[in-house]
Design an enzyme around this catalytic site. Sequence first.
Site, PDB file in Angstrom:
ATOM      1  N   TYR A 206      49.581  51.315  41.240  1.00  0.00           N
ATOM      2  CA  TYR A 206      49.791  49.987  40.657  1.00  0.00           C
ATOM      3  C   TYR A 206      49.152  49.983  39.278  1.00  0.00           C
ATOM      4  O   TYR A 206      47.990  50.392  39.135  1.00  0.00           O
ATOM      5  CB  TYR A 206      49.155  48.912  41.540  1.00  0.00           C
ATOM      6  CG  TYR A 206      49.232  47.500  40.998  1.00  0.00           C
ATOM      7  CD1 TYR A 206      48.101  46.869  40.497  1.00  0.00           C
ATOM      8  CD2 TYR A 206      50.435  46.800  40.992  1.00  0.00           C
ATOM      9  CE1 TYR A 206      48.158  45.568  40.007  1.00  0.00           C
ATOM     10  CE2 TYR A 206      50.500  45.497  40.496  1.00  0.00           C
ATOM     11  CZ  TYR A 206      49.357  44.889  40.014  1.00  0.00           C
ATOM     12  OH  TYR A 206      49.412  43.611  39.523  1.00  0.00           O
TER      13      TYR A 206
ATOM     14  N   ASP B 255      45.372  55.808  34.225  1.00  0.00           N
ATOM     15  CA  ASP B 255      45.058  54.387  34.384  1.00  0.00           C
ATOM     16  C   ASP B 255      43.695  54.285  35.074  1.00  0.00           C
ATOM     17  O   ASP B 255      43.593  54.428  36.288  1.00  0.00           O
ATOM     18  CB  ASP B 255      46.151  53.703  35.209  1.00  0.00           C
ATOM     19  CG  ASP B 255      45.842  52.232  35.406  1.00  0.00           C
ATOM     20  OD1 ASP B 255      46.701  51.509  35.949  1.00  0.00           O
ATOM     21  OD2 ASP B 255      44.736  51.791  35.028  1.00  0.00           O
TER      22      ASP B 255
ATOM     23  N   LYS C 119      38.475  45.501  34.161  1.00  0.00           N
ATOM     24  CA  LYS C 119      37.438  45.256  35.180  1.00  0.00           C
ATOM     25  C   LYS C 119      36.014  45.449  34.653  1.00  0.00           C
ATOM     26  O   LYS C 119      35.495  44.632  33.914  1.00  0.00           O
ATOM     27  CB  LYS C 119      37.731  46.119  36.412  1.00  0.00           C
ATOM     28  CG  LYS C 119      39.112  45.788  37.041  1.00  0.00           C
ATOM     29  CD  LYS C 119      39.396  46.586  38.289  1.00  0.00           C
ATOM     30  CE  LYS C 119      40.850  46.488  38.702  1.00  0.00           C
ATOM     31  NZ  LYS C 119      41.160  45.269  39.459  1.00  0.00           N
TER      32      LYS C 119
HETATM   33  P1  KE4 Z   1      44.902  43.266  35.704  1.00  0.00           P
HETATM   34  O1  KE4 Z   1      46.111  42.915  34.881  1.00  0.00           O
HETATM   35  O2  KE4 Z   1      44.959  42.641  37.089  1.00  0.00           O
HETATM   36  O3  KE4 Z   1      43.573  43.002  35.002  1.00  0.00           O
HETATM   37  O4  KE4 Z   1      44.904  44.866  35.930  1.00  0.00           O
HETATM   38  C1  KE4 Z   1      46.054  45.457  36.493  1.00  0.00           C
HETATM   39  C2  KE4 Z   1      45.678  46.799  37.080  1.00  0.00           C
HETATM   40  C3  KE4 Z   1      46.028  47.943  36.401  1.00  0.00           C
HETATM   41  N1  KE4 Z   1      45.704  49.172  36.870  1.00  0.00           N
HETATM   42  C4  KE4 Z   1      45.008  49.310  38.027  1.00  0.00           C
HETATM   43  C5  KE4 Z   1      44.659  50.679  38.515  1.00  0.00           C
HETATM   44  C6  KE4 Z   1      44.610  48.158  38.761  1.00  0.00           C
HETATM   45  O5  KE4 Z   1      43.918  48.315  39.914  1.00  0.00           O
HETATM   46  C7  KE4 Z   1      44.945  46.884  38.285  1.00  0.00           C
HETATM   47  C8  KE4 Z   1      44.593  45.620  39.043  1.00  0.00           C
HETATM   48  N2  KE4 Z   1      43.985  45.803  40.322  1.00  0.00           N
HETATM   49  C9  KE4 Z   1      44.243  44.761  41.283  1.00  0.00           C
HETATM   50  C10 KE4 Z   1      43.558  45.157  42.590  1.00  0.00           C
HETATM   51  N3  KE4 Z   1      44.225  46.218  43.249  1.00  0.00           N
HETATM   52  C11 KE4 Z   1      43.795  43.423  40.796  1.00  0.00           C
HETATM   53  C12 KE4 Z   1      43.680  42.350  41.851  1.00  0.00           C
HETATM   54  C13 KE4 Z   1      44.788  41.361  41.764  1.00  0.00           C
HETATM   55  O6  KE4 Z   1      45.943  41.767  41.517  1.00  0.00           O
HETATM   56  O7  KE4 Z   1      44.473  40.165  41.966  1.00  0.00           O
END
Ligand code: KE4
Length: 428
Positions: A144, A239, A267
């Site tokens: 993801y 990523d 994060k």
């Molecule tokens: P954000 O756009 O949510 O800040 O980041 C996206 C993203 C990109 N790459 C990786 C490896 C990620 O884990 C994420 C976001 N992680 C999720 C949890 N698996 C965020 C939690 C959510 O979607 O509310």
Amino acid sequence: MNTHKSEKLFEEAKKFIPGGVNSPVRAFKSVGGTPRFIARGNGSKIYDVDGNEYIDYIGSWGPHLFGHNPGFITSALLKAFENGTSFGAPTEIEVEMAKLISELVPSVEMVRMVNSGTEATMSAIRAARGFTEKEKIIKFEGCYHGHGDFFLIKAGSGALTFGVPTSPGVTKKNAADTLVADFNDINSVKKIIEENKGEIAAIIIEAIAGNMGTVSASDSFIKQLRILCDEEKIVLIFDEVMTGFRVAKGGAQEVLGVTPDISTFGKIIGGGLPVGAYGGKKEIMQIVSPSGPVYQAGTLSGNPLAMNAGFAALSYIKNNPEIYLELEEKSSYLENGMREAMKYAGKNFWINRAGSMMTLFFTSEEVNSYEAAVKSDTSLYGKFFHEMLNRGVYLPPAQYEAFFVSTAHTKEDLDKTINAAKESFLEL
Ligand code: KE4
């Protein structure tokens, strides 16, 4: 456990917010029950609106490496706050932040701050396409990279949890340029490259994946991927939104010993505020506007609040690298305790751990691929989740996520968690 106020708030929320939440995975949809509305966090704990206390292993999905409200971040934020929140003009802290990221992650020669992990990955892909003048990208099933259209093809995290790995609303044309390979299967990558010779701009990977649950790339796979990208002039993007400063000071690239061309972050680098970043080889990053033609912009990119919080977090890491020894000790203690708890209850589930991020898969087989991960019994996970929640332990409300240990977790927290797991496993 009284959850009356959370229930009322959730009913109210669903009238005005899609699914009652501002990010799908928070809705407890895959585990059922009422999501807890959180009133405050402190250290390793969070407290819901009904006054229930939980040991928090989500940490806002990764940012809180030091737990909630660590003093050194709070004080940096308050100090920054007095000078104003955002100017839409360059500031000194942005220069300091870029230099610090580059110092801590040597492959990042140049970096651009954005406001989320999604913005970081979207922009990294655009830079890679602009730099190579090629259009197709390869991602891996179960990984993801945020909710950018071209990533929501066989994606992980909430997309996988809710069974829509390929989201409606993503056009066929957009999806056509995203090719999907199998994680830890180098032949699946070679096959796609052969079928699209000279057309692949970038390969993006969570080298230590957290969004199919925690699954690390094998040593041979990730090293062959690097060689393939060099041979085919493909930009390799790690990523590291989740793994950056989480699995090691230098992230997954330090753990695996492979250097990407571009890394994305989020994060932890925001110290709990909204931040993302993408950076890597200067020759690629120079192509980003205004030094180059690839456009990318953001009103609050590099804003002083988020920069000061993030700078405090990364400075703490720089000055206290021994925290990774502490995190390793606490995380392996928890892992071993969970294994003991399973043995005690006659259960045999699979645990993957990378530093202070880990996942308990409700399958007895080894999980080293997406196919193996999705064999997990998600309804059994849901039962376990609620058994633990009712014992004051807050795990991710979804099987295909990682959970996190912070420096704020105490031995008492870990022992309480292990005991709760022992009792919970017996209820399955
Ligand atoms: P954000 O756009 O949510 O800040 O980041 C996206 C993203 C990109 N790459 C990786 C490896 C990620 O884990 C994420 C976001 N992680 C999720 C949890 N698996 C965020 C939690 C959510 O979607 O509310």
